[in-house]
Design an enzyme around this catalytic site. Structure first.
Site, PDB file in Angstrom:
ATOM      1  N   ARG A  58       0.847  -1.175   0.000  1.00 37.40           N
ATOM      2  CA  ARG A  58       0.000   0.000   0.000  1.00 37.40           C
ATOM      3  C   ARG A  58       0.895   1.241   0.000  1.00 37.40           C
ATOM      4  O   ARG A  58       1.948   1.263   0.641  1.00 37.40           O
ATOM      5  CB  ARG A  58      -0.915   0.036   1.235  1.00 37.40           C
ATOM      6  CG  ARG A  58      -2.155  -0.838   1.128  1.00 37.40           C
ATOM      7  CD  ARG A  58      -3.176  -0.235   0.187  1.00 37.40           C
ATOM      8  NE  ARG A  58      -4.447  -0.929   0.231  1.00 37.40           N
ATOM      9  CZ  ARG A  58      -4.774  -1.932  -0.568  1.00 37.40           C
ATOM     10  NH1 ARG A  58      -3.914  -2.370  -1.462  1.00 37.40           N
ATOM     11  NH2 ARG A  58      -5.966  -2.505  -0.473  1.00 37.40           N
ATOM     12  N   GLU A  93      -3.962   7.355  -4.436  1.00 37.70           N
ATOM     13  CA  GLU A  93      -4.332   6.849  -5.767  1.00 37.70           C
ATOM     14  C   GLU A  93      -5.717   7.341  -6.184  1.00 37.70           C
ATOM     15  O   GLU A  93      -6.598   7.477  -5.353  1.00 37.70           O
ATOM     16  CB  GLU A  93      -4.352   5.315  -5.744  1.00 37.70           C
ATOM     17  CG  GLU A  93      -3.022   4.699  -5.404  1.00 37.70           C
ATOM     18  CD  GLU A  93      -3.137   3.189  -5.222  1.00 37.70           C
ATOM     19  OE1 GLU A  93      -4.258   2.619  -5.362  1.00 37.70           O
ATOM     20  OE2 GLU A  93      -2.122   2.565  -4.933  1.00 37.70           O
ATOM     21  N   HIS A 121      -1.341   0.387  -9.763  1.00 40.48           N
ATOM     22  CA  HIS A 121      -1.950  -0.547  -8.812  1.00 40.48           C
ATOM     23  C   HIS A 121      -2.557  -1.745  -9.558  1.00 40.48           C
ATOM     24  O   HIS A 121      -3.759  -2.037  -9.445  1.00 40.48           O
ATOM     25  CB  HIS A 121      -3.018   0.141  -7.963  1.00 40.48           C
ATOM     26  CG  HIS A 121      -3.324  -0.605  -6.695  1.00 40.48           C
ATOM     27  ND1 HIS A 121      -3.799   0.007  -5.570  1.00 40.48           N
ATOM     28  CD2 HIS A 121      -3.222  -1.928  -6.377  1.00 40.48           C
ATOM     29  CE1 HIS A 121      -3.986  -0.894  -4.607  1.00 40.48           C
ATOM     30  NE2 HIS A 121      -3.635  -2.076  -5.083  1.00 40.48           N
TER      31      HIS A 121
END
Length: 311
Positions: free
Chosen positions: A230, A259, A277
């Site tokens: 993360r 994000e 991601h």
């Protein structure tokens, strides 16, 4: 009557079709008047389907008095308040295991891409620069020292793959584990013995910005940082500064703190590889995740045990 649920983000088309067949689905992410929607429907919402990167915002959860279950399409659950869910009797489920292989594969891929300059080499050929001479030498992948911060399911899968590269593997976790890898008690100590420092730990309040300047400096000007966990685990400002100042050799990042907004400072750096991601973004894995989301929802409303319950 079909249970009413909120869909908080886009999902696989097949999963969206299954949800529409079994539930009354409110596509909250498309609603242009969320306050008006909540005024009309909040009291009837019993389920909430979300992504691991979004979770359930506390203020939104507080406005859903009839909420019974949060189904996360992803393995991360740091953006869902599990303590509050327990207090309210709300079930929470995620999609573990099914994405482990893909995330581990991308961690290896990012390491190779950065060390062997694959992205830079592709651009070099496309720009016609090869005609003027060879690309500068990259770095060897095999037999390097890899440090894995977080040796859970994904961390172990990364380590297993690295064995095939004859890597020297070390790790850091909350406690020493029964594994054939060297243990370091702190991320700083792990970074100091690593050519490649891989972040694979779960996000939590305790791990926020745990990869700070001290860890980044310990990786050093010849080392690289790879993050498939993360974005919140890494102090992005400290990483950017270190990259620009040459205090760390490079970074390969699949995740970011805010994000999909990525700090502009990363874009012009030649020693960085960036991906959106996408660690679990294969058709096979996303389908398996979708199947688990549906299975958890169906089980809950049928009064059966959840396949992958967190709460």
């Amino acid at each position: 009557m079909k249970p009413e649920i909120i869909q908080y983000c886009p999902l696989m088309p097949g999963l969206e079709a299954e949800l529409a067949e079994r539930f009354t689905v409110h596509r909250f992410f498309e609603d242009k008047d969320p306050d008006g929607f909540l005024a009309r429907h909040a009291g009837a919402i019993r389920g909430f389907v979300t992504g691991g990167h979004l979770g359930l915002p506390p203020d939104l959860g507080a406005k859903l008095p009839a909420l019974e279950i949060v189904a996360i399409n992803g393995v991360g659950f740091d953006k869902v308040d599990l303590n509050e869910a327990k207090r309210r009797g709300i079930r929470v489920a995620n999609t573990p295991d099914v994405l482990t292989e893909d995330v581990a594969d991308l961690a290896i891929g990012l390491s190779i891409a950065l060390l062997r300059q694959i992205v830079k080499g592709d651009a070099y050929v496309r720009a016609g620069q090869w005609l003027g001479g060879d690309l500068a030498l990259g770095a060897k992948v095999s037999r390097r020292r890899f440090g894995i911060f977080g040796l859970g399911r994904i961390g172990r899968a990364i380590a297993k793959r690295l064995e095939g590269f004859d890597a020297q593997i070390a790790y850091s976790d909350r406690v020493k584990l029964d594994v054939p890898y060297a243990f370091e008690a702190t991320p700083q100590a792990l970074a100091a013995r690593s050519d490649v420092f891989v972040v694979a730990a779960a996000a939590s309040a305790e791990t926020r910005n745990v990869i700070d300047r001290s860890v980044i400096d310990a990786v050093g000007p010849k080392g690289i940082l790879v993050n498939v966990a993360r974005g919140s685990l890494v102090d992005e400002d400290a990483l950017l500064a270190a990259l620009k100042e040459g205090r760390i050799g490079g970074a390969a990042l699949d995740v970011f703190a805010d994000e999909p907004r990525v700090p502009d400072g990363f874009f012009g750096l030649p020693n960085v590889v960036l991906t959106p991601h996408m660690a679990s973004a294969t058709g096979e894995t996303r389908q398996a995740m979708a199947d688990l989301v549906l299975a958890n929802l169906v089980a809950h409303f049928a009064g059966e045990p959840l396949p992958t319950a967190l709460v």
